[in-house]
Design an enzyme around this catalytic site. Sequence first.
Site, mmCIF file in Angstrom:
data_model
loop_
_atom_site.group_PDB
_atom_site.id
_atom_site.type_symbol
_atom_site.label_atom_id
_atom_site.label_comp_id
_atom_site.label_asym_id
_atom_site.label_seq_id
_atom_site.Cartn_x
_atom_site.Cartn_y
_atom_site.Cartn_z
ATOM 1 N N ASN A 5 -6.179 -8.152 -6.448
ATOM 2 C CA ASN A 5 -4.728 -8.203 -6.221
ATOM 3 C C ASN A 5 -4.528 -8.578 -4.759
ATOM 4 O O ASN A 5 -4.709 -7.752 -3.873
ATOM 5 C CB ASN A 5 -4.121 -6.827 -6.531
ATOM 6 N N TRP A 6 -4.169 -9.840 -4.534
ATOM 7 C CA TRP A 6 -4.026 -10.307 -3.144
ATOM 8 C C TRP A 6 -2.774 -9.743 -2.482
ATOM 9 O O TRP A 6 -2.608 -9.882 -1.268
ATOM 10 C CB TRP A 6 -3.967 -11.838 -3.111
ATOM 11 N N SER B 37 -8.916 1.646 -2.875
ATOM 12 C CA SER B 37 -9.994 1.643 -1.888
ATOM 13 C C SER B 37 -11.378 1.413 -2.492
ATOM 14 O O SER B 37 -12.370 2.006 -2.055
ATOM 15 C CB SER B 37 -9.962 2.930 -1.049
ATOM 16 N N GLY C 207 -7.714 -4.324 -4.078
ATOM 17 C CA GLY C 207 -6.742 -4.850 -3.125
ATOM 18 C C GLY C 207 -7.446 -5.465 -1.928
ATOM 19 O O GLY C 207 -7.923 -6.602 -1.974
ATOM 20 N N GLY C 208 -7.545 -4.701 -0.838
ATOM 21 C CA GLY C 208 -8.090 -5.210 0.426
ATOM 22 C C GLY C 208 -9.406 -5.972 0.289
ATOM 23 O O GLY C 208 -9.560 -7.070 0.844
HETATM 24 P P1 13P Z 1 -6.830 -1.273 -2.087
HETATM 25 O O1 13P Z 1 -8.078 -1.739 -2.798
HETATM 26 O O2 13P Z 1 -6.509 -2.078 -0.870
HETATM 27 O O3 13P Z 1 -6.807 0.196 -1.879
HETATM 28 O O4 13P Z 1 -5.610 -1.593 -3.101
HETATM 29 C C1 13P Z 1 -5.712 -1.218 -4.414
HETATM 30 C C2 13P Z 1 -4.599 -1.840 -5.163
HETATM 31 O O5 13P Z 1 -3.440 -1.501 -4.951
HETATM 32 C C3 13P Z 1 -4.912 -2.879 -6.143
HETATM 33 O O6 13P Z 1 -3.822 -3.173 -6.934
#
Ligand code: 13P
Length: 255
Positions: A10-11, A217, A238-239
Amino acid sequence: MSRKNIVAGNWKMNLNYEEGLSLFSEIANMAKDEVIGHQEIVVCSPFIHLSSIVKLAETSNKVSVGAQNIHQAEAGAYTGEISASQVRSVGAEYVILGHSERRAYFGETDALLAQKVDVALKHQLKPIFCIGETKEERESGRFFEVIKTQLEQGVFHQDATDFSNIVLAYEPVWAIGTGLTASPEQAQEVHAFIRETLTQHYGEQVAGQTTLLYGGSCNPSNAATLFAQKDIDGGLIGGASLKSRDFIDIAKVFN
Ligand code: 13P
């Protein structure tokens, strides 16, 4: 759609057009060279990248593409919005719905999300439907109840056939972007609860065929132990999905 291992990125609202195409090309090339299992890799980009990365995806055949939101209406006077049929028309296959950031910052309710799920499925987009509790809800011990309500109100109005096109993602809000990952045991406990709730509503066969992702995370160091849990079928990242090396290393857990 039967149960499978999926690693989805998820960018969020990151990367300009050029940066997005460049990252996607790296991901697609690495996936072609290094990913040897049956896992599915999905990239959910901002709308502006979708049509171009779908074309890049066709050349490697290893990565699927999704959006991060759609409007609940079919079409019409909704300035600035994007419909399910528009997203589908560029060749995207997935759409993230119910992300906690949309629930929290854009006031998306379970009732609204139920409509978005309807319109996505109607246009052959597979929802990656996110559920998860806030820090307060975890600390108060109410998290099972919160998650059950999100399922009941967001997706349980679908019959078993339509439901089989939905991927669920458990994303504890307190673990998103905070570096605080749920422990494998905490995540598995909730995933088992989700599967049990699905069993009660749709029966064992449908529950067993549903893909359940963990998000929050997730990174190359913790992915293997998370994905080794019985009811965790992959991740929503995410990140770490903004770095091709990290994202592919997470996907390679399933090699
Ligand atoms: P992170 O991996 O940055 O914690 O984000 C998770 C997320 O919200 C994926 O949709």
